[in-house]
Design an enzyme around this catalytic site. Structure first.
Site, short mmCIF file in Angstrom:
data_model
loop_
_atom_site.label_atom_id
_atom_site.label_comp_id
_atom_site.label_asym_id
_atom_site.label_seq_id
_atom_site.Cartn_x
_atom_site.Cartn_y
_atom_site.Cartn_z
N GLU A 190 0.83 -1.21 0.00
CA GLU A 190 0.00 0.00 0.00
C GLU A 190 0.86 1.26 0.00
O GLU A 190 1.86 1.34 0.71
CB GLU A 190 -0.90 -0.03 1.24
N SER B 248 15.85 -4.15 31.10
CA SER B 248 17.02 -3.69 30.35
C SER B 248 17.78 -4.88 29.77
O SER B 248 18.38 -4.78 28.70
CB SER B 248 17.94 -2.84 31.23
N LEU C 196 22.21 -0.51 31.79
CA LEU C 196 21.84 -1.85 32.26
C LEU C 196 21.65 -1.81 33.77
O LEU C 196 22.56 -1.46 34.50
CB LEU C 196 22.93 -2.86 31.92
N SER C 197 20.48 -2.19 34.22
CA SER C 197 20.19 -2.15 35.65
C SER C 197 20.46 -3.47 36.35
O SER C 197 20.47 -3.53 37.58
CB SER C 197 18.72 -1.78 35.86
N CYS D 197 -5.89 -3.43 1.70
CA CYS D 197 -5.67 -3.65 3.13
C CYS D 197 -6.96 -3.81 3.93
O CYS D 197 -7.54 -4.89 4.00
CB CYS D 197 -4.81 -2.53 3.69
N LYS E 190 -9.26 3.56 -2.63
CA LYS E 190 -9.64 2.74 -1.48
C LYS E 190 -11.04 3.14 -1.01
O LYS E 190 -11.36 4.32 -0.90
CB LYS E 190 -8.62 2.91 -0.36
#
Length: 714
Positions: free
Chosen positions: A45, A364, A358-359, A175, A114
């Site tokens: 589309e 994370s 990064l925890s 669609c 459409k």
């Protein structure tokens, strides 16, 4: 004349407003289709400007440039001797329509607008386009001068028509029209249309492919016919990932399927079909009676046959009958969809990689593993010789011109483009620090570790200097306001440090450019508002922002084995915690305790609120039936009231939510998908009063389940 027809459909990784790139990908798909012997090619589309142009569709430039690209398309020798179905916006009588343009040998046969527009959830097509309301009617459309100069045509049919070749008849759906109760293919099929094309811009959502496959099969199961489904693929500039998976169906059976997740910019599938199979399938008296009385469509006749007169073509009937549809597990979808979306975002933003704090927690961790999955996909594509992927990888990693570098190891490539950092404080544990470090080593990221107590304490001391009062945590005798403020300043400083490191880490490593910062708040935390506004959940993009905690855990378990990452077991076993409060002998902060509900319960609330469109009271009545065997009416009432209170008072956080990969039907993304207020009467006095009144009257059924359980034990 023979009855075998070779048709092709495709998935294209188009990019909104990338007119040059979009044209080249369209032409490449046609070249591939012709090489497969296809005489009909269908594309996704709005493939010329890209589906995700949004308000750019309202600009005259977008329509103008689409016509200019179509001119080049018509002039290309690649488009000769094949019937092509391409998509673009067209202004007809000062009204903008979402259209398909049917082309053959430098002539436009038909412009089909459409008729039913997607206008809910992620889609706002009626903001840009108007549906064509004149069903089975058509008008003359006068062409721009640039098109006239190529085709020699002054005007072409515009409307709800079908295309008739020497040997068959073709109808167009777009669609959403496939998903409507009274789809156009039904009436077209009754009027003798045998081949249906569907050009889509359909996004990925977890577990959604089953629905798409079912409606495609259903479209031709009772009706009979050939159905060609084309779809957009990739990230074309927004939160959505279009997951490709082009398909060909015949008489209710899928016989060809493209990949659902891929780094390929162009993917074409084809099939050779005996059109007589359609006619045999339709040879039923009841169908014939309906067809004989059906209203006719105007036929656009073209002097061309889709079938070949050659008698040496072999039809592999056994292969079509044995074809199995490929479905991915939700865990695989998480590993592949966001990874492909992130690769598109990285290469098209022309940045040098990703950065994430990064925890040591699972969210994370999941985000980092998805980046590692992206690196795996890049290595796989490079090993196949995908030139586009190799070129993008060289540019992103800063390789000099003429370099022969080819990504061959995911960990090595990860080290070049992925940067992780553990930002600890005095409230952090040794366990989370260790897990973050070991995860970085396992996936190959460039990992740093820092202690930010000096920064946090500096802000705390600044406040004390200005006000002469030093805030304390609750465990040290502080108030709730102090406790929350001290947690939030840690979270917000992590966001500031993350952006600082993302801008300078490439410089530290002798490279130029910057990094994109990744967020890692899951959909349930966003729904509940269990995050700090403008903390490290505020980032450039968030791959897991539309994924539930429950699904993320399943993904981590899958990745542990599929990617050979045993370190992930420790993340699965860990209790989720923000680690923003001091740890004592009697207290360790835990997410579910803080939230007052489990992540599984949050998913239920999310689906009831968004998917089933329930307010507080109807949520309560539904949960009476679902949870009544284990919770009393009063307990259910308290959970419902607690959820809606927290959801409502934290709704303002969704206005600043990091753009997230859309993967879940109950996403609370305020920017586009979930259009609700952010200033609520958060205690819902009328609704909660009604819940309390009913809860007091309804009999408690939960004790019956407990008695039954005790009886089983006895």
């Amino acid at each position: 004349m023979g009855h075998l027809i070779t048709v092709a459909t495709c998935s294209l990784n188009q990019w909104a407003l990338d007119f040059d790139g979009n044209l080249e990908r369209i032409l490449e798909s046609i070249r591939i289709a012709k090489s497969k012997g296809a005489t009909l090619r269908v594309g996704p589309e709005l493939e010329i400007p890209g589906y995700g142009c949004l308000d750019h569709f309202l600009e005259g430039d977008t329509v103008l440039h689409s016509w200019e690209v179509l001119t080049k398309f018509l002039e290309s020798p690649d488009t000769s001797d094949i019937l092509c179905d391409v998509g673009m916006p067209i202004v007809h009588k000062n009204v903008i329509y979402n259209c398909r343009v049917i082309i053959h040998n430098q002539k436009i046969l038909l412009i089909r607008p459409k008729m039913w527009l997607a206008n809910d959830g992620n889609y706002r097509e009626m903001r840009y386009f108007t549906p064509w309301a004149k069903h089975r009617q058509w008008e003359d459309h006068y062409l721009p001068r640039m098109i006239r100069a190529v085709t020699g045509q002054d005007k072409v049919p515009f409307g709800d028509c079908v295309v008739s070749t020497y040997d068959t008849c073709i109808g167009v759906e777009l669609c959403e029209e496939l998903f409507t109760p009274a789809s156009p293919h039904i009436l077209m099929g009754l009027d003798g249309v045998e081949i249906f094309t569907n050009s889509s811009g359909s996004h990925h959502e977890l577990r959604k492919l089953h629905t798409r496959v079912d409606v495609i099969r259903e479209a031709t199961h009772k009706l009979g016919g050939i159905y060609l489904y084309a779809n957009q693929q990739g990230c074309d500039g927004d939160r959505l990932y279009y997951d490709g998976c082009a398909m060909i169906a015949v008489n209710g059976r899928i016989i060809a399927q493209g990949s659902q997740f891929s780094l390929n910019d162009v993917e074409v599938i084809s099939a050779t079909i005996d059109i007589e199979d359609v006619r045999a399938h339709r040879a039923k008296a009841s169908r014939s009676m309906q067809a004989a009385s059906s209203e006719r469509y105007h036929r656009i006749e073209v002097s061309f046959a889709l079938s070949s007169s050659a008698l040496d073509t072999i039809l592999d009937v056994a292969a079509m009958r044995e074809f199995r549809i490929r479905y991915h597990l939700p865990e695989e979808e998480i590993a592949l969809g966001p990874a492909c979306w992130m690769w598109d975002y990285l290469r098209r933003s022309r940045t040098q990689g990703y950065f994430i704090p990064l925890s040591g927690g699972i969210d994370s961790c999941a985000t980092a593993v998805i980046v590692y999955s992206m690196c795996r996909l890049v290595v796989e594509a490079s090993s196949r010789g995908d030139k586009q992927v190799i070129d993008d990888a060289r540019r992103i990693t800063g390789e000099p011109e003429g370099s022969t570098y080819v990504p061959s190891d995911p960990r090595e490539f990860s080290n070049r483009i992925f940067h992780t950092c553990y930002m600890g404080t005095e409230n952090s544990s040794a366990d989370t620090r260790r897990r973050a470090k070991q995860l970085g080593e396992a996936i190959g990221s460039f990992h740093t570790d820092l202690n930010m107590d000096t920064v946090v304490n500096a802000v705390r001391e600044l406040f004390a200097f200005v006000t002469c009062i030093k805030p304390r945590f609750r465990v040290h005798g502080g108030s709730g306001a102090e406790n929350l403020a001290l947690q939030n300043i840690q979270a917000r400083l992590r966001m500031v440090i993350a952006y600082f490191f993302a801008q300078l880490l490439p410089w530290v490593r002798g490279k130029s450019g910057g990094l994109l910062v990744l967020g890692s708040a899951n959909v349930d935390e966003s729904l509940r508002g269990y995050l700090t506004k403008y903390d490290c959940s505020s980032a450039d993009i968030n791959p897991i922002g539309g994924i539930s905690k429950t699904d993320l855990k399943k993904f981590i378990a899958y990745a542990r084995d599929a990617f050979d990452l045993p370190i992930l077991t420790s993340f699965l076993d860990a209790v989720p915690t923000a680690e923003l409060e001091p740890i004592t002998e009697t207290y360790v902060q835990a997410d579910e305790a803080d939230m007052g509900m489990t992540y599984d319960e949050l998913s239920v609330f999310g689906r009831l609120r968004k998917v089933e469109k329930c307010g507080p009271y109807s949520t309560f009545t539904k949960l009476l039936h679902e949870w009544g065997n284990r919770l009393s009416p009063l307990q259910i009432a308290e959970k419902v009231k607690h959820f809606f209170f927290e959801y409502a008072r934290n709704r303002h956080k969704m206005t600043t939510l990091t753009p997230s990969y859309h993967a879940e039907s109950y996403s609370p993304d305020d920017n586009r998908f979930d259009l609700r207020p952010f200033l609520y009467p958060s205690r819902f006095p009328f609704q909660f009063r009604k819940i309390d009144e009913v809860a007091a009257r309804v009999p408690d059924q939960s004790h019956k389940n407990s008695v039954a359980s005790l009886a089983e034990v006895d």
